[in-house]
Design a protein around this motif. Structure first.
Motif, PDB file in Angstrom:
ATOM      1  N   HIS A   1       3.068  -5.827   7.536  1.00  0.00           N
ATOM      2  CA  HIS A   1       2.149  -5.202   7.981  1.00  0.00           C
ATOM      3  C   HIS A   1       2.601  -3.764   8.812  1.00  0.00           C
ATOM      4  O   HIS A   1       3.598  -3.939   9.547  1.00  0.00           O
ATOM      5  N   LEU A   2       2.178  -2.655   8.416  1.00  0.00           N
ATOM      6  CA  LEU A   2       2.264  -1.321   9.183  1.00  0.00           C
ATOM      7  C   LEU A   2       1.258  -1.032   9.822  1.00  0.00           C
ATOM      8  O   LEU A   2       0.173  -1.264   9.527  1.00  0.00           O
ATOM      9  N   VAL A   3       1.383  -0.331  11.164  1.00  0.00           N
ATOM     10  CA  VAL A   3       0.152   0.230  11.796  1.00  0.00           C
ATOM     11  C   VAL A   3       0.293   1.704  11.429  1.00  0.00           C
ATOM     12  O   VAL A   3       1.247   2.468  11.614  1.00  0.00           O
ATOM     13  N   GLU A   4      -0.862   2.102  10.855  1.00  0.00           N
ATOM     14  CA  GLU A   4      -1.001   3.507  10.593  1.00  0.00           C
ATOM     15  C   GLU A   4      -1.571   4.365  11.906  1.00  0.00           C
ATOM     16  O   GLU A   4      -2.564   4.094  12.307  1.00  0.00           O
ATOM     17  N   ILE A   5      -0.746   5.006  12.713  1.00  0.00           N
ATOM     18  CA  ILE A   5      -0.904   5.157  14.137  1.00  0.00           C
ATOM     19  C   ILE A   5      -2.166   6.177  14.360  1.00  0.00           C
ATOM     20  O   ILE A   5      -3.095   5.777  14.953  1.00  0.00           O
ATOM     21  N   GLU A   6      -2.412   7.440  13.643  1.00  0.00           N
ATOM     22  CA  GLU A   6      -3.484   7.967  14.177  1.00  0.00           C
ATOM     23  C   GLU A   6      -4.736   7.305  13.406  1.00  0.00           C
ATOM     24  O   GLU A   6      -5.869   7.680  14.183  1.00  0.00           O
ATOM     25  N   LYS A   7      -4.741   6.580  12.482  1.00  0.00           N
ATOM     26  CA  LYS A   7      -6.056   6.003  11.961  1.00  0.00           C
ATOM     27  C   LYS A   7      -6.307   4.773  12.653  1.00  0.00           C
ATOM     28  O   LYS A   7      -7.173   4.136  12.683  1.00  0.00           O
TER      29      LYS A   7
ATOM     30  N   GLU B   1       0.851  -1.241  -0.098  1.00  0.00           N
ATOM     31  CA  GLU B   1      -0.013  -0.149   0.107  1.00  0.00           C
ATOM     32  C   GLU B   1       0.846   1.128   0.029  1.00  0.00           C
ATOM     33  O   GLU B   1       0.252   2.368  -0.114  1.00  0.00           O
ATOM     34  N   LEU B   2       2.096   1.112  -0.041  1.00  0.00           N
ATOM     35  CA  LEU B   2       3.043   2.245  -0.089  1.00  0.00           C
ATOM     36  C   LEU B   2       3.511   2.496  -1.499  1.00  0.00           C
ATOM     37  O   LEU B   2       3.668   3.519  -2.036  1.00  0.00           O
ATOM     38  N   CYS B   3       4.268   1.224  -2.069  1.00  0.00           N
ATOM     39  CA  CYS B   3       4.743   1.392  -3.604  1.00  0.00           C
ATOM     40  C   CYS B   3       4.112   0.662  -4.511  1.00  0.00           C
ATOM     41  O   CYS B   3       4.446   1.051  -5.587  1.00  0.00           O
ATOM     42  N   GLY B   4       3.148  -0.244  -4.159  1.00  0.00           N
ATOM     43  CA  GLY B   4       2.062  -0.717  -5.238  1.00  0.00           C
ATOM     44  C   GLY B   4       2.613  -1.895  -5.751  1.00  0.00           C
ATOM     45  O   GLY B   4       1.956  -2.530  -6.511  1.00  0.00           O
ATOM     46  N   VAL B   5       3.755  -2.564  -5.336  1.00  0.00           N
ATOM     47  CA  VAL B   5       4.260  -3.752  -5.859  1.00  0.00           C
ATOM     48  C   VAL B   5       3.667  -4.830  -5.254  1.00  0.00           C
ATOM     49  O   VAL B   5       2.935  -4.765  -4.206  1.00  0.00           O
ATOM     50  N   ALA B   6       3.499  -6.063  -6.070  1.00  0.00           N
ATOM     51  CA  ALA B   6       2.823  -7.253  -5.711  1.00  0.00           C
ATOM     52  C   ALA B   6       3.553  -7.796  -4.608  1.00  0.00           C
ATOM     53  O   ALA B   6       5.008  -7.634  -4.569  1.00  0.00           O
TER      54      ALA B   6
ATOM     55  N   LEU C   1      10.825  -2.394   6.021  1.00  0.00           N
ATOM     56  CA  LEU C   1      12.097  -1.973   6.842  1.00  0.00           C
ATOM     57  C   LEU C   1      12.362  -0.359   6.994  1.00  0.00           C
ATOM     58  O   LEU C   1      13.166  -0.250   7.989  1.00  0.00           O
ATOM     59  N   LEU C   2      11.805   0.495   6.068  1.00  0.00           N
ATOM     60  CA  LEU C   2      11.805   1.708   6.197  1.00  0.00           C
ATOM     61  C   LEU C   2      11.428   2.219   7.731  1.00  0.00           C
ATOM     62  O   LEU C   2      11.703   3.264   8.163  1.00  0.00           O
ATOM     63  N   PHE C   3      10.388   1.454   8.115  1.00  0.00           N
ATOM     64  CA  PHE C   3       9.831   1.807   9.412  1.00  0.00           C
ATOM     65  C   PHE C   3      10.151   0.871  10.581  1.00  0.00           C
ATOM     66  O   PHE C   3       9.485   0.948  11.618  1.00  0.00           O
ATOM     67  N   ASP C   4      11.004  -0.055  10.219  1.00  0.00           N
ATOM     68  CA  ASP C   4      11.316  -0.881  11.393  1.00  0.00           C
ATOM     69  C   ASP C   4      12.865  -0.408  11.796  1.00  0.00           C
ATOM     70  O   ASP C   4      13.449  -1.308  12.702  1.00  0.00           O
TER      71      ASP C   4
ATOM     72  N   GLY D   1      14.496   5.192  15.484  1.00  0.00           N
ATOM     73  CA  GLY D   1      13.593   6.884  15.125  1.00  0.00           C
ATOM     74  C   GLY D   1      12.550   6.440  14.180  1.00  0.00           C
ATOM     75  O   GLY D   1      11.946   7.673  13.831  1.00  0.00           O
ATOM     76  N   ALA D   2      12.148   5.603  13.642  1.00  0.00           N
ATOM     77  CA  ALA D   2      11.081   5.210  12.998  1.00  0.00           C
ATOM     78  C   ALA D   2       9.777   5.397  13.687  1.00  0.00           C
ATOM     79  O   ALA D   2       8.662   5.726  13.265  1.00  0.00           O
ATOM     80  N   ALA D   3       9.825   5.406  14.960  1.00  0.00           N
ATOM     81  CA  ALA D   3       8.580   5.166  15.957  1.00  0.00           C
ATOM     82  C   ALA D   3       7.811   6.412  16.028  1.00  0.00           C
ATOM     83  O   ALA D   3       6.589   6.405  16.418  1.00  0.00           O
ATOM     84  N   THR D   4       8.355   7.482  15.724  1.00  0.00           N
ATOM     85  CA  THR D   4       7.606   8.908  15.683  1.00  0.00           C
ATOM     86  C   THR D   4       6.710   9.191  14.546  1.00  0.00           C
ATOM     87  O   THR D   4       6.220  10.399  14.487  1.00  0.00           O
ATOM     88  N   GLY D   5       6.982   8.411  13.448  1.00  0.00           N
ATOM     89  CA  GLY D   5       6.415   8.863  12.079  1.00  0.00           C
ATOM     90  C   GLY D   5       5.010   8.395  12.035  1.00  0.00           C
ATOM     91  O   GLY D   5       4.270   7.906  12.967  1.00  0.00           O
ATOM     92  N   ARG D   6       4.412   8.456  10.735  1.00  0.00           N
ATOM     93  CA  ARG D   6       3.125   8.137  10.544  1.00  0.00           C
ATOM     94  C   ARG D   6       2.735   6.483  10.617  1.00  0.00           C
ATOM     95  O   ARG D   6       1.688   6.160  11.068  1.00  0.00           O
ATOM     96  N   TYR D   7       3.884   5.488  10.054  1.00  0.00           N
ATOM     97  CA  TYR D   7       3.728   4.453  10.438  1.00  0.00           C
ATOM     98  C   TYR D   7       4.619   3.737  11.530  1.00  0.00           C
ATOM     99  O   TYR D   7       5.812   4.445  11.666  1.00  0.00           O
ATOM    100  N   ARG D   8       4.553   2.593  11.672  1.00  0.00           N
ATOM    101  CA  ARG D   8       5.302   1.726  12.655  1.00  0.00           C
ATOM    102  C   ARG D   8       4.927   0.373  11.709  1.00  0.00           C
ATOM    103  O   ARG D   8       3.891  -0.176  11.738  1.00  0.00           O
TER     104      ARG D   8
END
Length: 222
Positions: free
Chosen positions: A48-54, A35-40, A66-69, A72-79
């Motif tokens: 899976h990622l958690v979209e924190i606000e939603k 759901e980020l880059c569209g590849v199969a 891996l970008l959200f793993d 320092g990635a814990a403060t972004g939109r996804y985890r």
């Protein structure tokens, strides 16, 4: 304790993230896509990622996850949802825990919502995941002393509890498998108590969790 509908059941979220819809029933024949880059996404590379606000799950390929793993990635939109399963048989939950939690079924899971800074309790039902708020005193009395609660990562991991044969088992698990369980129960539930098919699926699910779970001293986080 007040109870209300929490995370909407997967099938009740038209247009919502595929990460939740994939647990609502039989999987579509087409491959899942990131759901980020569209590849199969292949089954063995599905994360899976958690979209924190939603408070929503999103499917991701390994590279995007891996970008959200990273630190320092814990403060972004996804985890990124971790892949660790822990159990601590040396510190069983005390008698009376289930009565303190006031959960009306035999299974529940608990995660810490970082934005609200509180514990959220949910349990499977024919309508999906039903939420029951825990006040801090109840949480501390019932679960706060368990060593697994101190290891719990906010938003992406859960304490999964099952009451069976007079005892309550506790596991620390990735939060996405909790919603997988909710989807299975919603699909199979029949009658007042769920029916034999739902009970068999529940038993098989916890057998898999038990096989994967390690004690904290032996766990190495991926």
């Amino acid at each position: 304790m007040s109870a209300s509908q929490g995370w909407a059941p997967p099938a009740a979220r038209p247009g919502g993230p595929r990460g939740l819809r994939r647990f609502a029933g039989p999987r579509a024949p087409r491959p899942e896509t990131c759901e980020l880059c569209g590849v199969a996404v292949a089954e063995d590379g599905h994360r899976h990622l958690v979209e924190i606000e939603k408070r929503a799950l999103a499917c991701a390929c390994t590279a995007c996850a891996l970008l959200f793993d990273r630190p320092g990635a814990a403060t972004g939109r996804y985890r990124a949802v971790p892949n660790r399963y822990l159990t601590d048989p040396d510190h069983p939950l005390e008698e009376g825990v289930w009565e303190q939690l006031q959960i009306p079924v035999s299974v529940a899971f608990f995660f810490r919502n970082a934005a609200l800074d509180r514990l959220v309790a949910l349990y499977p039902s024919p309508a999906g995941a039903t939420e029951s708020e825990l006040d801090p005193a109840t949480w501390q009395t019932a679960l706060g002393g368990n060593p697994l609660s101190a290891l719990l990562e906010p938003d992406v991991e859960a304490l999964l509890l099952r009451r069976a044969e007079g005892r309550t088992d506790c596991y620390l698990v990735p939060i996405d498998i909790c919603y997988e369980l909710v989807g299975r129960m919603r699909l199979l539930w029949q009658g007042f108590d769920g029916g034999s098919e739902a009970r068999a699926a529940l038993a098989a699910f916890f057998e898999q969790v038990e096989r994967r779970a390690k004690t904290p001293a032996k766990q190495v986080r991926p």
